[in-house]
Motif scaffolding. Structure first.
Motif, PDB file in Angstrom:
ATOM      1  N   ASP A 258     -10.767  23.926 -14.578  1.00  0.00           N
ATOM      2  CA  ASP A 258      -9.819  23.861 -13.468  1.00  0.00           C
ATOM      3  C   ASP A 258     -10.268  22.809 -12.465  1.00  0.00           C
ATOM      4  N   LEU A 259      -9.298  22.140 -11.835  1.00  0.00           N
ATOM      5  CA  LEU A 259      -9.580  21.013 -10.951  1.00  0.00           C
ATOM      6  C   LEU A 259      -8.823  21.151  -9.637  1.00  0.00           C
ATOM      7  N   TRP A 260      -9.559  21.012  -8.528  1.00  0.00           N
ATOM      8  CA  TRP A 260      -8.952  20.958  -7.189  1.00  0.00           C
ATOM      9  C   TRP A 260      -9.429  19.680  -6.505  1.00  0.00           C
ATOM     10  N   VAL A 261      -8.557  19.055  -5.727  1.00  0.00           N
ATOM     11  CA  VAL A 261      -8.945  17.894  -4.922  1.00  0.00           C
ATOM     12  C   VAL A 261      -8.670  18.198  -3.458  1.00  0.00           C
ATOM     13  N   LEU A 262      -9.455  17.580  -2.584  1.00  0.00           N
ATOM     14  CA  LEU A 262      -9.317  17.789  -1.146  1.00  0.00           C
ATOM     15  C   LEU A 262      -8.382  16.722  -0.577  1.00  0.00           C
ATOM     16  N   ARG A 263      -7.201  17.160  -0.130  1.00  0.00           N
ATOM     17  CA  ARG A 263      -6.208  16.260   0.444  1.00  0.00           C
ATOM     18  C   ARG A 263      -5.830  16.748   1.833  1.00  0.00           C
ATOM     19  N   GLU A 264      -6.031  15.897   2.829  1.00  0.00           N
ATOM     20  CA  GLU A 264      -5.699  16.227   4.213  1.00  0.00           C
ATOM     21  C   GLU A 264      -6.299  17.575   4.608  1.00  0.00           C
ATOM     22  N   LYS A 265      -7.570  17.747   4.234  1.00  0.00           N
ATOM     23  CA  LYS A 265      -8.376  18.923   4.580  1.00  0.00           C
ATOM     24  C   LYS A 265      -7.866  20.215   3.934  1.00  0.00           C
ATOM     25  N   GLN A 266      -7.072  20.087   2.866  1.00  0.00           N
ATOM     26  CA  GLN A 266      -6.588  21.235   2.101  1.00  0.00           C
ATOM     27  C   GLN A 266      -6.871  21.002   0.621  1.00  0.00           C
ATOM     28  N   TRP A 267      -7.186  22.106  -0.090  1.00  0.00           N
ATOM     29  CA  TRP A 267      -7.424  22.000  -1.528  1.00  0.00           C
ATOM     30  C   TRP A 267      -6.096  22.054  -2.278  1.00  0.00           C
ATOM     31  N   LYS A 268      -5.894  21.117  -3.190  1.00  0.00           N
ATOM     32  CA  LYS A 268      -4.696  21.104  -4.026  1.00  0.00           C
ATOM     33  C   LYS A 268      -5.130  21.173  -5.478  1.00  0.00           C
ATOM     34  N   GLN A 269      -4.603  22.185  -6.192  1.00  0.00           N
ATOM     35  CA  GLN A 269      -4.975  22.347  -7.595  1.00  0.00           C
ATOM     36  C   GLN A 269      -4.143  21.403  -8.457  1.00  0.00           C
ATOM     37  N   LEU A 270      -4.833  20.671  -9.342  1.00  0.00           N
ATOM     38  CA  LEU A 270      -4.171  19.763 -10.264  1.00  0.00           C
ATOM     39  C   LEU A 270      -4.199  20.359 -11.667  1.00  0.00           C
ATOM     40  N   CYS A 271      -3.600  19.650 -12.592  1.00  0.00           N
ATOM     41  CA  CYS A 271      -3.553  20.109 -13.985  1.00  0.00           C
ATOM     42  C   CYS A 271      -4.973  20.196 -14.539  1.00  0.00           C
ATOM     43  N   PRO A 272      -5.335  21.299 -15.209  1.00  0.00           N
ATOM     44  CA  PRO A 272      -6.709  21.444 -15.715  1.00  0.00           C
ATOM     45  C   PRO A 272      -6.974  20.522 -16.905  1.00  0.00           C
ATOM     46  N   PHE A 273      -8.262  20.304 -17.167  1.00  0.00           N
ATOM     47  CA  PHE A 273      -8.679  19.563 -18.355  1.00  0.00           C
ATOM     48  C   PHE A 273      -8.739  20.541 -19.531  1.00  0.00           C
ATOM     49  N   ILE A 274      -8.132  20.190 -20.635  1.00  0.00           N
ATOM     50  CA  ILE A 274      -8.141  21.020 -21.847  1.00  0.00           C
ATOM     51  C   ILE A 274      -8.893  20.258 -22.937  1.00  0.00           C
ATOM     52  N   TYR A 275      -9.854  20.923 -23.579  1.00  0.00           N
ATOM     53  CA  TYR A 275     -10.618  20.249 -24.635  1.00  0.00           C
ATOM     54  C   TYR A 275     -11.081  21.291 -25.659  1.00  0.00           C
ATOM     55  N   PRO A 276     -11.446  20.863 -26.882  1.00  0.00           N
ATOM     56  CA  PRO A 276     -11.865  21.803 -27.929  1.00  0.00           C
ATOM     57  C   PRO A 276     -13.081  22.620 -27.501  1.00  0.00           C
ATOM     58  N   LEU A 277     -13.078  23.894 -27.870  1.00  0.00           N
ATOM     59  CA  LEU A 277     -14.151  24.807 -27.498  1.00  0.00           C
ATOM     60  C   LEU A 277     -15.454  24.382 -28.159  1.00  0.00           C
ATOM     61  N   ASP A 278     -16.500  24.271 -27.351  1.00  0.00           N
ATOM     62  CA  ASP A 278     -17.832  23.914 -27.833  1.00  0.00           C
ATOM     63  C   ASP A 278     -18.827  24.570 -26.890  1.00  0.00           C
ATOM     64  N   TYR A 279     -19.603  25.505 -27.401  1.00  0.00           N
ATOM     65  CA  TYR A 279     -20.485  26.280 -26.538  1.00  0.00           C
ATOM     66  C   TYR A 279     -21.608  25.440 -25.920  1.00  0.00           C
ATOM     67  N   TYR A 280     -21.791  24.218 -26.408  1.00  0.00           N
ATOM     68  CA  TYR A 280     -22.842  23.365 -25.857  1.00  0.00           C
ATOM     69  C   TYR A 280     -22.318  22.467 -24.742  1.00  0.00           C
ATOM     70  N   ASN A 281     -21.013  22.487 -24.489  1.00  0.00           N
ATOM     71  CA  ASN A 281     -20.467  21.654 -23.422  1.00  0.00           C
ATOM     72  C   ASN A 281     -20.800  22.237 -22.060  1.00  0.00           C
ATOM     73  N   ARG A 282     -21.031  21.358 -21.112  1.00  0.00           N
ATOM     74  CA  ARG A 282     -21.261  21.757 -19.723  1.00  0.00           C
ATOM     75  C   ARG A 282     -20.739  20.657 -18.822  1.00  0.00           C
ATOM     76  N   THR A 283     -19.911  21.027 -17.886  1.00  0.00           N
ATOM     77  CA  THR A 283     -19.319  20.035 -16.998  1.00  0.00           C
ATOM     78  C   THR A 283     -20.355  19.575 -15.971  1.00  0.00           C
ATOM     79  N   ILE A 284     -20.536  18.251 -15.881  1.00  0.00           N
ATOM     80  CA  ILE A 284     -21.502  17.686 -14.926  1.00  0.00           C
ATOM     81  C   ILE A 284     -20.819  16.750 -13.948  1.00  0.00           C
ATOM     82  N   GLY A 285     -19.551  16.456 -14.125  1.00  0.00           N
ATOM     83  CA  GLY A 285     -18.859  15.573 -13.189  1.00  0.00           C
ATOM     84  C   GLY A 285     -17.518  15.138 -13.739  1.00  0.00           C
TER      85      GLY A 285
END
Length: 285
Positions: A258-285
């Motif tokens: 899930d992804l939120w961005v800070l716009r005009e001091k408010q959080w706005k949720q954007l479309c999430p990233f979808i990718y194949p399931l892999d238990y070794y994946n870890r989001t770093i940025g």
């Protein structure tokens, strides 16, 4: 005569600013800085002291991911160090485990020059937690290092280092909402502002500190964020963003972030990233 005029030109602050702005705009000379084992095919064991001793830092191409060059500590120190920020080719490094008196080096690997900021004279107590961040502040045209330190009893101290003046400044005005018990998690530095994910009781928020204006702000995180382990803070399209890799994906065999961005001091949720399931994946940025 020509050499002198050219030297004066390329040494001027206006030329340096124009050159850096051009490279940033066209994303020229962008490299990835990675800590890795010399054998890329080998799975590193962080619990093995021999594996840790063999780790090295290298620059890799941002496009081909090919190794560009190896980096060694500017002081030829064999002790492992950590990178606490980079901007316009300058890299801020210090001890892997930070203390209030850990030496800090601001290093330009391409020309193999570095500067060591002076030891701060503002500190007269020991701290249990030290967070260091570094980057360029375009508003004041200066490189800044921000050091936030906390004691076990919750006392907070914030110092700002200026590369231009080569000096530290203690921030005296700490806002009331930070004079309480809170936990500090991940952080990032963007456009001269240090951002930190913090937790006060059950509430998560993002604390910001502008190293130019020396002002603090707080942005309460979205309600969906309630644990720090799968949370990542970064920059997305010139805005601060939060990434949460926790909630299951409706599509079978897929995972989402899930992804939120800070716009005009408010959080706005954007479309999430979808990718194949892999238990070794870890989001770093």
């Amino acid at each position: 005569c020509t050499c002198k005029s050219w030297s004066d030109l390329i040494g001027s602050s206006s030329f340096v600013s124009t050159h850096l702005h051009r490279n940033v705009t066209i994303q020229a000379h962008v490299y990835l800085l990675c800590l890795h084992h010399p054998n890329f095919e080998r799975q590193n064991d962080n619990d093995d002291p021999y594996d840790i001793e063999e780790l090295q830092w290298s620059l890799f191409s941002n496009e081909t991911f090919k190794q560009f060059s190896n980096l060694s500590h500017p002081l030829e120190n064999t002790k492992h160090y950590r990178i606490y920020g980079s901007s316009n080719g300058l890299v801020c490094i210090s001890d892997e485990i930070m203390n209030f008196d850990s030496p800090i080096h601001i290093w330009n690997p391409s020309v193999r020059k570095f500067r060591t900021p002076p030891t701060s004279t503002n500190i007269n107590m020991k701290f249990s937690h030290v967070a260091l961040q570094f980057g360029f502040h375009p508003g004041v045209n200066d490189y800044k290092a921000v050091r936030m330190m906390r004691t076990n009893k919750g006392a907070l101290a914030v110092e700002v280092y200026s590369l231009r003046t080569d000096s530290w400044k203690m921030i005296e005005a700490i806002p009331p909402w930070l004079k309480c018990t809170w936990q500090h998690y991940k952080g990032t530095f963007f456009n001269g502002v240090a951002y930190h994910v913090i937790q006060k009781g059950p509430i998560f928020s993002v604390m910001s500190f502008d190293s130019g204006s020396e002002e603090f702000e707080e942005f309460i995180a979205p309600d969906a964020i309630f644990r720090p382990s799968e949370l990542c803070i970064g920059v997305y399209k010139e805005r601060i963003c939060l990434l949460l890799d926790f909630y299951p994906c409706d599509e079978e065999g897929m995972e989402k972030v899930d992804l939120w961005v800070l716009r005009e001091k408010q959080w706005k949720q954007l479309c999430p990233f979808i990718y194949p399931l892999d238990y070794y994946n870890r989001t770093i940025g």
